[in-house]
Design an enzyme around this catalytic site. Structure first.
Site, PDB file in Angstrom:
ATOM      1  N   TYR A  13       0.976  -1.312  -0.125  1.00  6.34           N
ATOM      2  CA  TYR A  13      -0.053   0.082  -0.167  1.00  6.34           C
ATOM      3  C   TYR A  13       0.918   1.119   0.124  1.00  6.34           C
ATOM      4  CZ  TYR A  13      -3.874  -2.941   1.307  1.00  6.34           C
ATOM      5  OH  TYR A  13      -5.097  -4.220   1.154  1.00  6.34           O
ATOM      6  N   ASN A  37       9.940  -4.706  -6.654  1.00 10.89           N
ATOM      7  CA  ASN A  37       8.923  -5.618  -5.966  1.00 10.89           C
ATOM      8  C   ASN A  37       9.334  -7.053  -6.327  1.00 10.89           C
ATOM      9  OD1 ASN A  37       6.800  -5.483  -3.862  1.00 10.89           O
ATOM     10  ND2 ASN A  37       5.559  -6.454  -5.552  1.00 10.89           N
ATOM     11  N   LYS A  38       9.239  -8.052  -5.394  1.00 12.20           N
ATOM     12  CA  LYS A  38       9.328  -9.332  -5.858  1.00 12.20           C
ATOM     13  C   LYS A  38       8.427  -9.890  -6.707  1.00 12.20           C
ATOM     14  CE  LYS A  38       7.812 -11.283  -1.445  1.00 12.20           C
ATOM     15  NZ  LYS A  38       8.351 -11.951  -0.057  1.00 12.20           N
ATOM     16  N   VAL A  81      14.717  -7.866  -3.023  1.00 10.48           N
ATOM     17  CA  VAL A  81      15.857  -6.870  -2.115  1.00 10.48           C
ATOM     18  C   VAL A  81      16.608  -7.718  -1.195  1.00 10.48           C
ATOM     19  CG1 VAL A  81      16.335  -4.834  -0.640  1.00 10.48           C
ATOM     20  CG2 VAL A  81      14.485  -4.652  -2.562  1.00 10.48           C
ATOM     21  N   GLU A 170     -10.743 -12.305  11.663  1.00  9.48           N
ATOM     22  CA  GLU A 170     -11.167 -12.119  10.326  1.00  9.48           C
ATOM     23  C   GLU A 170     -11.134 -13.500   9.632  1.00  9.48           C
ATOM     24  OE1 GLU A 170     -11.554  -7.887   8.854  1.00  9.48           O
ATOM     25  OE2 GLU A 170      -9.714  -8.657   8.510  1.00  9.48           O
ATOM     26  N   ASP A 297       4.585  -0.971   7.079  1.00 13.54           N
ATOM     27  CA  ASP A 297       5.095  -1.994   8.168  1.00 13.54           C
ATOM     28  C   ASP A 297       6.359  -1.626   8.641  1.00 13.54           C
ATOM     29  OD1 ASP A 297       2.494  -2.760   7.641  1.00 13.54           O
ATOM     30  OD2 ASP A 297       3.116  -4.519   6.715  1.00 13.54           O
ATOM     31  N   ALA A 314      -3.393  -0.649   6.704  1.00 10.50           N
ATOM     32  CA  ALA A 314      -3.443  -0.148   5.397  1.00 10.50           C
ATOM     33  C   ALA A 314      -3.565   1.074   5.365  1.00 10.50           C
ATOM     34  CB  ALA A 314      -4.409  -1.052   4.710  1.00 10.50           C
ATOM     35  N   LYS A 374     -17.041  -2.077   6.043  1.00  8.37           N
ATOM     36  CA  LYS A 374     -16.053  -2.690   5.664  1.00  8.37           C
ATOM     37  C   LYS A 374     -15.700  -3.000   4.156  1.00  8.37           C
ATOM     38  CE  LYS A 374     -12.709  -5.915   6.371  1.00  8.37           C
ATOM     39  NZ  LYS A 374     -11.232  -5.353   6.640  1.00  8.37           N
TER      40      LYS A 374
END
Length: 399
Positions: A13, A37-38, A81, A170, A297, A314, A374
């Site tokens: 995000y 990005n992987k 990375v 959840e 994060d 997020a 939601k």
């Protein structure tokens, strides 16, 4: 004069929003932007409990990067990375190196085991698209296997969720909603299915409103979920978990959802961190590194009102991406950066089906009204990432 090189690590995000906003805010000749990005896709982390439980196609949670980002303006590199060398202003990848003038570290999270042995060996702990797919396939296999065994072993239909935070609640909400259909499909008596949620803290959904927590627990218990609160797990073993009390729960399925830590690349690269998270400066830069931003994060932001870190959500990551892009533009143009302050609009947890709980703008929501909210929040994140087209393609119907 050479264009400043901005390298963004991670297309979660925070990283994806940073790249998208920079593309809009800076002209082609003002900066060279690279996103690493992987995977060649972004995935909706907040949706993964659904494909993991089997109530959503895993593909629904994936967003192809090239579908939401102009890769003519932002160079995309699919790679892993390995390390950041801040003194050399370089990023080491599996397949080469990148030099930068400004770096954005948005590498996301890793499962937090809290030192419990056996998690990676015997539990499902990867909250990724592929990880969710593995859990779903395994659950279906357990149901299909039950009646084909000469001796019907109850542990095949015993499901343990470690952690009663948002992810754990959840996930068990989706699974408990799906269990009746699985029982009908595989001719399994519903009373044979056992579902446990085990939490070391004194309550489920720690820090959430007690009335909402009670509603959630009562609903899930009515579907057959058993909670073990204030009950740490001592070890995850092949075929179950050992509790701190010494008791063992035999289960062929253990899903680890006790929380996350920042990427291990943070500590490997020499940043001072706590559980892989860096306590960043007010403008999101890493202390002692004027050219490095850390968001998502991997960033530790303190809520001054309660003197505790904000949870890595997020909602906050999206906001950090916008501020990070603004501050990068400010640095390039010789202007003042601005302070990041989270705006928490609300928090909603789904409980499976049309049930959810939430606290939005100070108002408590239960049941279908919370579920509606939601889905609206989920669609809003899609809108921020890719506009109305992505909402129409991937969005959830709130009805």
């Amino acid at each position: 004069m050479n264009k400043p090189r901005i390298v963004i690590l991670g297309a979660g995000y925070a990283g994806l929003i940073t790249a998208a906003k920079l593309k809009k805010e800076l002209g082609y000749n003002e900066a060279e932007i690279t996103l690493v990005n992987k995977h060649d896709y972004h995935y909706q982390t907040t949706w993964l409990h659904e494909p993991a439980a089997g109530t959503m196609d895993p593909e629904k949670a994936r967003v192809e990067i090239k579908s939401v980002l102009d890769t003519n303006r932002v160079q995309f590199i699919k790679d892993v990375v390995v390390e950041v060398k801040t003194e050399d202003k370089k990023v080491v990848l599996n397949n080469g190196e990148l030099e930068y003038d400004y770096l954005v570290v948005a590498l996301g999270s890793e499962p937090e085991t809290f030192g419990v042995p056996g998690v990676f060996e015997h539990a499902f702990s990867k909250w990724t698209v592929n990880g969710a797919r593995q859990v779903r396939t395994h659950i279906d296999y357990m149901f299909s296997k039950y009646n084909s065994e000469d001796e019907k072993r109850d542990e095949l239909l015993t499901f343990v969720v470690a952690g009663a935070g948002f992810t754990g609640i959840e996930f068990i909400g989706e699974l408990s909603e799906r269990v009746p259909d699985l029982c009908a499909k595989y001719d399994v008596p519903k009373e044979k299915v056992k579902m446990y949620v085990i939490e070391a803290a004194p309550s489920a959904l720690p820090g959430f409103d007690p009335e909402l927590v009670e509603y959630a627990m009562n609903l899930l218990e009515s579907r057959g979920v058993e909670f073990k609160i204030s009950c740490p797990i001592k070890e995850v073993v092949k075929g179950g978990v050992v509790l701190a009390t010494g008791d063992e729960i035999k289960a062929e399925t253990v899903v680890w959802a006790t929380g996350v830590r920042g990427s291990s690349i943070i500590e490997k690269s020499g940043f001072e961190a706590m559980r892989g998270r860096v306590k960043v400066e007010p403008d999101l830069r890493a202390p002692g590194h004027d050219d490095v931003f850390i968001i998502g994060d991997c960033a530790l932001i303190i809520n001054e009102e309660i003197n505790r870190p904000y949870p890595p959500t997020a909602q906050i990551a999206l906001q950090q991406g916008e501020v990070c892009a603004y501050n990068l533009k400010a640095l390039i143009k010789g202007e003042e950066t601005k302070t990041f302050k989270p705006e928490i609009k609300g928090t909603v947890a789904s409980l499976g089906g049309s049930e959810a709980i939430g606290l939005v703008f100070g108002k408590k929501l239960y049941g279908t009204s919370a579920s509606f909210m939601k889905k609206m929040i989920d669609n809003r994140s899609l809108y921020i990432i890719g506009g109305p087209g992505l909402v129409l393609k991937k969005g959830k119907s709130p009805l």
